[in-house]
Scaffold this active site. Structure first.
Site, PDB file in Angstrom:
ATOM      1  N   LYS A 194       0.850  -1.185   0.000  1.00  0.00           N
ATOM      2  CA  LYS A 194       0.000   0.000   0.000  1.00  0.00           C
ATOM      3  C   LYS A 194       0.884   1.232   0.000  1.00  0.00           C
ATOM      4  O   LYS A 194       1.654   1.452   0.933  1.00  0.00           O
ATOM      5  CB  LYS A 194      -0.893  -0.020   1.234  1.00  0.00           C
ATOM      6  CG  LYS A 194      -1.797   1.189   1.347  1.00  0.00           C
ATOM      7  CD  LYS A 194      -2.763   1.005   2.484  1.00  0.00           C
ATOM      8  CE  LYS A 194      -3.627   2.231   2.682  1.00  0.00           C
ATOM      9  NZ  LYS A 194      -4.534   2.080   3.811  1.00  0.00           N
ATOM     10  N   LYS A 247      -2.218  -1.687  -3.884  1.00  0.00           N
ATOM     11  CA  LYS A 247      -3.066  -0.488  -3.963  1.00  0.00           C
ATOM     12  C   LYS A 247      -2.233   0.761  -3.938  1.00  0.00           C
ATOM     13  O   LYS A 247      -1.276   0.801  -3.170  1.00  0.00           O
ATOM     14  CB  LYS A 247      -4.015  -0.577  -2.776  1.00  0.00           C
ATOM     15  CG  LYS A 247      -4.605   0.688  -2.264  1.00  0.00           C
ATOM     16  CD  LYS A 247      -5.370   0.399  -1.010  1.00  0.00           C
ATOM     17  CE  LYS A 247      -5.666   1.717  -0.360  1.00  0.00           C
ATOM     18  NZ  LYS A 247      -6.420   1.648   0.815  1.00  0.00           N
TER      19      LYS A 247
END
Ligand code: PBG
Length: 327
Positions: A194, A247
């Site tokens: 992330k 992500k």
């Protein structure tokens, strides 16, 4: 005379093109994110995410019905709690929006796969994903709190918990807590990779989870790095992750490819709020063709090796798959 091969014969009809596709996209691979708030009776537009709604647990079945009708079988729930405090204790409140929403979802749509986001940022006053002690994020002090939150989701019936906090060691802490309560079947799908990204802005607005001071760069990843993603993903697998999330999606397709090639578990790419908002705004302004752009970007994510796509366009994508525009 040298005659070049002519692969264009595979392009002459729609039927041949569909037959010869290298990347297959299935509705089963789509996950739709939903925001749940305290209630009852809440069903409102989310200002920063045009087209998306926030609802209370009692009205969730209404949104789930639309999701299921579109052919999307998995949802990812985010909580907008009624109260925030220093520790983020509403994150493990058995009567919290997510816990109630999971029970409601399982009661009304038992076949829907329910994934819950596990984090503290929407639940702490400071808006950080971990607890703050002496002005710093206390990584190890956060782990038992995340485990409590994950456990409360699993007890409510969540199929998969998805820790998004990026604290080190949280997958192991959550796995231990789940196994200790006989919840060995609850899967863990961490946001393993992330990045500290400006693409989360509309989400933070929607969740009122922007950090009150500093930023998330001490625990989220630097966008210059890709090898680090492999280390992060490897650690999560060692700790017991069943699947992995990368992500955001569109600026990190190289990372999706490396993670998908490097690890033998399902890999999800999360096309985040800013990606959605960008396409949506351009479409609204008549600059881009929304369906065409969303199909093209979704195909790109799967072509990069993702097995799963988490997208605010999941329902529309399912419709476009039905129409044969994608898949
Ligand atoms: C919580 C969380 C965030 C997102 C998912 N889980 C925000 C953040 O880390 O700041 C972003 C999702 C999106 O932008 O759609 N930690």
């Amino acid at each position: 005379m040298h005659m070049p091969k002519r692969p264009r014969r595979l392009r002459v009809t729609e039927g041949i093109r569909a037959l010869a596709r290298e990347t297959r996209v299935s509705k089963n691979a789509l996950v739709y994110p939903l925001f749940v708030a305290g209630g009852p009776g809440v069903l409102e537009d989310i200002g920063s995410l045009d087209g998306q709604k926030r609802c209370s647990p009692d009205l969730l079945p209404f949104l789930l019905e639309k999701t299921a009708k579109a052919g999307v079988r998995s949802v990812l729930l985010f909580g907008n709690p009624l109260y925030k405090d220093a520790e983020g204790s509403s994150a493990w409140d058995e009567g919290g929006p997510v816990q109630r929403a999971v029970r409601e979802a399982k009661r009304t749509f038992p076949d829907m796969t329910v994934i819950t986001d596990v984090c503290l940022c929407a639940y702490t006053e400071c808006g950080h994903c971990g607890v703050v002690r002496d002005g710093r994020i206390d990584n190890d002090g956060t782990l038992p709190l995340l485990a409590k939150a994950a456990l409360s989701h699993a007890r409510a019936g969540a199929d998969i918990v998805a820790p998004s906090d990026m604290m080190d060691g949280r997958v192991a802490a959550i796995r231990r807590a789940l196994d200790g309560e006989g919840l060995a079947d609850t899967a863990i799908m961490p946001y393993a990779v992330k990045y500290a990204s400006a693409f989360y802005a509309p989400f933070r607005d929607a969740s009122q989870s922007a950090p009150a001071f500093g930023d998330r760069r001490t625990y989220q990843m630097d966008f210059h790095n890709a090898s680090e993603a492999m280390r992060e993903a490897g650690l999560d697998i060692e700790e017991g992750a069943d699947m992995l999330i990368v992500k955001p999606a569109l600026s990190y397709l190289d990372v999706v490819r490396r993670v998908a090639d490097g690890f033998d578990v399902p890999v999800a790419a999360y096309s985040v709020s800013g990606e959605y908002a960008m396409i949506r705004a351009a479409a609204r302004a008549g600059i881009l063709d929304e369906a065409a752009i969303v199909c093209e970007t979704a195909a790109g994510v799967f072509r990069a090796g993702a097995d799963i796509l988490i997208s605010y366009y999941a329902k529309e994508l399912a419709g476009w798959i039905d129409e044969g525009r994608l898949g």
